[in-house]
Enzyme design. Structure first.
Site, PDB file in Angstrom:
ATOM      1  N   HIS A 118       0.852  -1.187   0.000  1.00  0.00           N
ATOM      2  CA  HIS A 118       0.000   0.000   0.000  1.00  0.00           C
ATOM      3  C   HIS A 118       0.889   1.239   0.000  1.00  0.00           C
ATOM      4  O   HIS A 118       1.076   1.888   1.034  1.00  0.00           O
ATOM      5  CB  HIS A 118      -0.925   0.014   1.229  1.00  0.00           C
ATOM      6  CG  HIS A 118      -1.932  -1.091   1.244  1.00  0.00           C
ATOM      7  ND1 HIS A 118      -1.662  -2.341   1.741  1.00  0.00           N
ATOM      8  CD2 HIS A 118      -3.218  -1.124   0.813  1.00  0.00           C
ATOM      9  CE1 HIS A 118      -2.740  -3.104   1.623  1.00  0.00           C
ATOM     10  NE2 HIS A 118      -3.704  -2.381   1.062  1.00  0.00           N
ATOM     11  N   TRP A 129      -4.758   5.349   0.773  1.00  0.00           N
ATOM     12  CA  TRP A 129      -6.207   5.535   0.774  1.00  0.00           C
ATOM     13  C   TRP A 129      -6.614   6.951   0.340  1.00  0.00           C
ATOM     14  O   TRP A 129      -7.793   7.263   0.305  1.00  0.00           O
ATOM     15  CB  TRP A 129      -6.768   5.228   2.150  1.00  0.00           C
ATOM     16  CG  TRP A 129      -6.761   3.766   2.464  1.00  0.00           C
ATOM     17  CD1 TRP A 129      -7.805   2.887   2.339  1.00  0.00           C
ATOM     18  CD2 TRP A 129      -5.654   2.986   2.949  1.00  0.00           C
ATOM     19  NE1 TRP A 129      -7.420   1.625   2.713  1.00  0.00           N
ATOM     20  CE2 TRP A 129      -6.098   1.650   3.091  1.00  0.00           C
ATOM     21  CE3 TRP A 129      -4.319   3.283   3.280  1.00  0.00           C
ATOM     22  CZ2 TRP A 129      -5.277   0.618   3.539  1.00  0.00           C
ATOM     23  CZ3 TRP A 129      -3.504   2.256   3.725  1.00  0.00           C
ATOM     24  CH2 TRP A 129      -3.985   0.949   3.860  1.00  0.00           C
ATOM     25  N   GLU A 184      -7.601  -4.454  -5.370  1.00  0.00           N
ATOM     26  CA  GLU A 184      -8.926  -3.866  -5.132  1.00  0.00           C
ATOM     27  C   GLU A 184      -9.200  -2.667  -6.052  1.00  0.00           C
ATOM     28  O   GLU A 184      -9.878  -1.719  -5.686  1.00  0.00           O
ATOM     29  CB  GLU A 184      -9.084  -3.488  -3.650  1.00  0.00           C
ATOM     30  CG  GLU A 184      -8.972  -4.707  -2.742  1.00  0.00           C
ATOM     31  CD  GLU A 184      -9.112  -4.393  -1.254  1.00  0.00           C
ATOM     32  OE1 GLU A 184      -9.583  -3.289  -0.920  1.00  0.00           O
ATOM     33  OE2 GLU A 184      -8.740  -5.258  -0.437  1.00  0.00           O
ATOM     34  N   TYR A 255     -14.593  -8.526   1.175  1.00  0.00           N
ATOM     35  CA  TYR A 255     -14.917  -8.623   2.600  1.00  0.00           C
ATOM     36  C   TYR A 255     -16.425  -8.755   2.801  1.00  0.00           C
ATOM     37  O   TYR A 255     -17.218  -8.207   2.036  1.00  0.00           O
ATOM     38  CB  TYR A 255     -14.403  -7.390   3.341  1.00  0.00           C
ATOM     39  CG  TYR A 255     -12.909  -7.414   3.528  1.00  0.00           C
ATOM     40  CD1 TYR A 255     -12.338  -8.009   4.647  1.00  0.00           C
ATOM     41  CD2 TYR A 255     -12.068  -6.848   2.564  1.00  0.00           C
ATOM     42  CE1 TYR A 255     -10.963  -8.041   4.818  1.00  0.00           C
ATOM     43  CE2 TYR A 255     -10.687  -6.877   2.729  1.00  0.00           C
ATOM     44  CZ  TYR A 255     -10.144  -7.480   3.852  1.00  0.00           C
ATOM     45  OH  TYR A 255      -8.787  -7.516   4.012  1.00  0.00           O
ATOM     46  N   GLU A 289      -8.238 -11.878  -0.231  1.00  0.00           N
ATOM     47  CA  GLU A 289      -8.551 -11.180   1.023  1.00  0.00           C
ATOM     48  C   GLU A 289     -10.039 -11.315   1.286  1.00  0.00           C
ATOM     49  O   GLU A 289     -10.858 -11.081   0.397  1.00  0.00           O
ATOM     50  CB  GLU A 289      -8.233  -9.677   0.955  1.00  0.00           C
ATOM     51  CG  GLU A 289      -6.823  -9.282   1.293  1.00  0.00           C
ATOM     52  CD  GLU A 289      -6.676  -7.773   1.425  1.00  0.00           C
ATOM     53  OE1 GLU A 289      -7.545  -7.143   2.078  1.00  0.00           O
ATOM     54  OE2 GLU A 289      -5.710  -7.231   0.884  1.00  0.00           O
ATOM     55  N   TRP A 320      -8.000 -11.305   6.779  1.00  0.00           N
ATOM     56  CA  TRP A 320      -7.150 -10.195   7.154  1.00  0.00           C
ATOM     57  C   TRP A 320      -6.684 -10.309   8.597  1.00  0.00           C
ATOM     58  O   TRP A 320      -7.006 -11.257   9.306  1.00  0.00           O
ATOM     59  CB  TRP A 320      -7.862  -8.873   6.869  1.00  0.00           C
ATOM     60  CG  TRP A 320      -6.934  -7.710   6.713  1.00  0.00           C
ATOM     61  CD1 TRP A 320      -6.927  -6.564   7.452  1.00  0.00           C
ATOM     62  CD2 TRP A 320      -5.858  -7.582   5.766  1.00  0.00           C
ATOM     63  NE1 TRP A 320      -5.910  -5.724   7.023  1.00  0.00           N
ATOM     64  CE2 TRP A 320      -5.236  -6.321   5.994  1.00  0.00           C
ATOM     65  CE3 TRP A 320      -5.356  -8.409   4.750  1.00  0.00           C
ATOM     66  CZ2 TRP A 320      -4.150  -5.867   5.239  1.00  0.00           C
ATOM     67  CZ3 TRP A 320      -4.276  -7.962   4.001  1.00  0.00           C
ATOM     68  CH2 TRP A 320      -3.684  -6.711   4.249  1.00  0.00           C
ATOM     69  N   ARG A 321      -5.964  -9.329   9.057  1.00  0.00           N
ATOM     70  CA  ARG A 321      -5.187  -9.404  10.291  1.00  0.00           C
ATOM     71  C   ARG A 321      -6.037  -9.282  11.556  1.00  0.00           C
ATOM     72  O   ARG A 321      -7.177  -8.795  11.518  1.00  0.00           O
ATOM     73  CB  ARG A 321      -4.129  -8.301  10.291  1.00  0.00           C
ATOM     74  CG  ARG A 321      -4.695  -6.887  10.384  1.00  0.00           C
ATOM     75  CD  ARG A 321      -3.636  -5.843  10.048  1.00  0.00           C
ATOM     76  NE  ARG A 321      -4.127  -4.483  10.328  1.00  0.00           N
ATOM     77  CZ  ARG A 321      -3.625  -3.690  11.265  1.00  0.00           C
ATOM     78  NH1 ARG A 321      -2.632  -4.113  12.029  1.00  0.00           N
ATOM     79  NH2 ARG A 321      -4.116  -2.480  11.455  1.00  0.00           N
TER      80      ARG A 321
END
Length: 365
Positions: A118, A129, A184, A255, A289, A320-321
């Protein structure tokens, strides 16, 4: 006919080769085995699993997944954001030296490693983002105002003292990595999203990145993973696809957000389409993901995730984490959570075998 036999027949018994003709022997072996493993089951992955968990950080040998089911994940996810700036820590405040050490350790045990990246917005200097501008991608392409900066980013990504070329075992092997850049992109959450650049600009960005790392910097231990966000149909999925010669694995990042879409019907549709595209393009596929933040559905693993991945020919699924410093920001299981018993059922099921580290065949030969 299972996927591997169908793929072999379609290719007249030729060996599937990655996008990098000079890929290391271990990287080529991993690529072959991504096809084969799908006949045995779906590898389970977890982001940052060896680094921290729901309420702990940097404790050697710990793993939230292992503490729930007795085994490490088969796939370990890691994050490289921040490396492009010359920082010594990722955007998640993890030392890159620690990522390198634990990534190599996972490889040494036979697990598979995947990395996301990222990078900051090249125009604003804000995070990945920051998608307010529509010229960030064009600015880093050849001829753009920030192209020299982007080449420096890739130099740092590939440099021996940065990351990629330092991933060597004691025996001198380069550690194979599934590299998932600019993901994404069917959404618009990142500066490379579909509202921020044209399809041609995205393709050019992908191709330049692969070509520079592979041909200029000589990085030959990467497999390149193309992973859009939610998508409408096959045409939407492939709208920004750079071409078979530039991609190794077809993925999906999706997600479970109950307020936005139905995970069962939407997941069935998208993963079935992904399975078909994998057949058509001769690529392994993965659910790259996913997850439900906070896992409020205590039977999510067997009632939601398992039905969606069943029979889709996926090489792996990665959740994810589990953030150590944000109590509700977790996507994987952890010991004591209400979904832990259901995760154990998920891990032990036989209708769609889910594979963990100790269950893997030799993925590198």
């Amino acid at each position: 006919m299972d996927f591997w036999r169908a793929f072999s027949a379609a290719c007249s018994d030729t060996t599937p080769l990655p996008a990098d003709p000079q890929a290391t022997p271990e990287t080529q072996a991993l690529y072959r085995n991504l096809f084969r493993i799908a006949d045995e089951g779906v590898m389970f992955g977890h982001q940052d699993d060896a680094l921290y968990g729901h309420d702990w950080k940097y404790e050697e040998g710990r793993s939230d997944v292992r503490e729930c089911c007795g085994d490490y994940p088969a796939v370990f996810g890691w994050e490289l954001g921040g490396l492009e700036t010359g920082a010594d820590r990722s955007i998640d405040d993890v030392p890159f030296a620690e990522i390198t050490r634990l990534l190599c350790a996972a490889y040494g045990r036979g697990a598979v490693n995947t990395v996301s990246w990222h990078p900051q917005n090249p125009e604003s200097g804000a995070s990945a983002w920051d998608g307010k501008t529509s010229t960030a991608v064009s600015s880093i392409l050849p001829g753009g105002a920030n192209h020299a900066q982007f080449r420096l980013w890739l130099d740092r990504l590939a440099g021996f003292f940065a990351f990629m070329l330092s991933l060597r075992t004691d025996a001198g092997e380069y550690v194979p990595v599934l590299f998932r850049p600019f993901h994404e992109h069917t959404g618009s959450g990142f500066w490379w999203g579909e509202a921020q650049c044209t399809p041609d600009e995205y393709k050019a960005l992908w191709r330049f990145t692969v070509e520079y790392l592979r041909d200029v910097k000589g990085v030959h231990n990467l497999l390149y993973v193309y992973s859009p966000d939610l998508y409408r149909d096959a045409e939407h999925y492939t709208e920004r696809y750079p071409g078979d010669e530039w991609v190794d694995v077809l993925g999906l990042d999706a997600y479970h957000r109950p307020q936005d879409w139905d995970f069962l019907s939407g997941g069935e549709r998208m993963l079935s389409t992904l399975q078909r595209l994998g057949h058509e393009h001769g690529k392994p596929t993965a659910f790259t993901e996913t997850g439900l933040e906070g896992i409020p559905d205590t039977a999510w693993w067997t009632r939601r995730l398992l039905p969606v991945i069943r029979g889709k020919g996926l090489s792996y699924v990665l959740v994810w984490r589990n953030a150590h410093d944000r109590p509700t920001h977790f996507f994987g299981p952890w010991h004591g959570h209400a979904s832990e018993p259901d995760f154990r059922k998920f891990a032990a099921n036989r209708e769609q075998p889910v594979l963990f580290e100790s269950q893997l065949p030799d993925m590198y030969h």
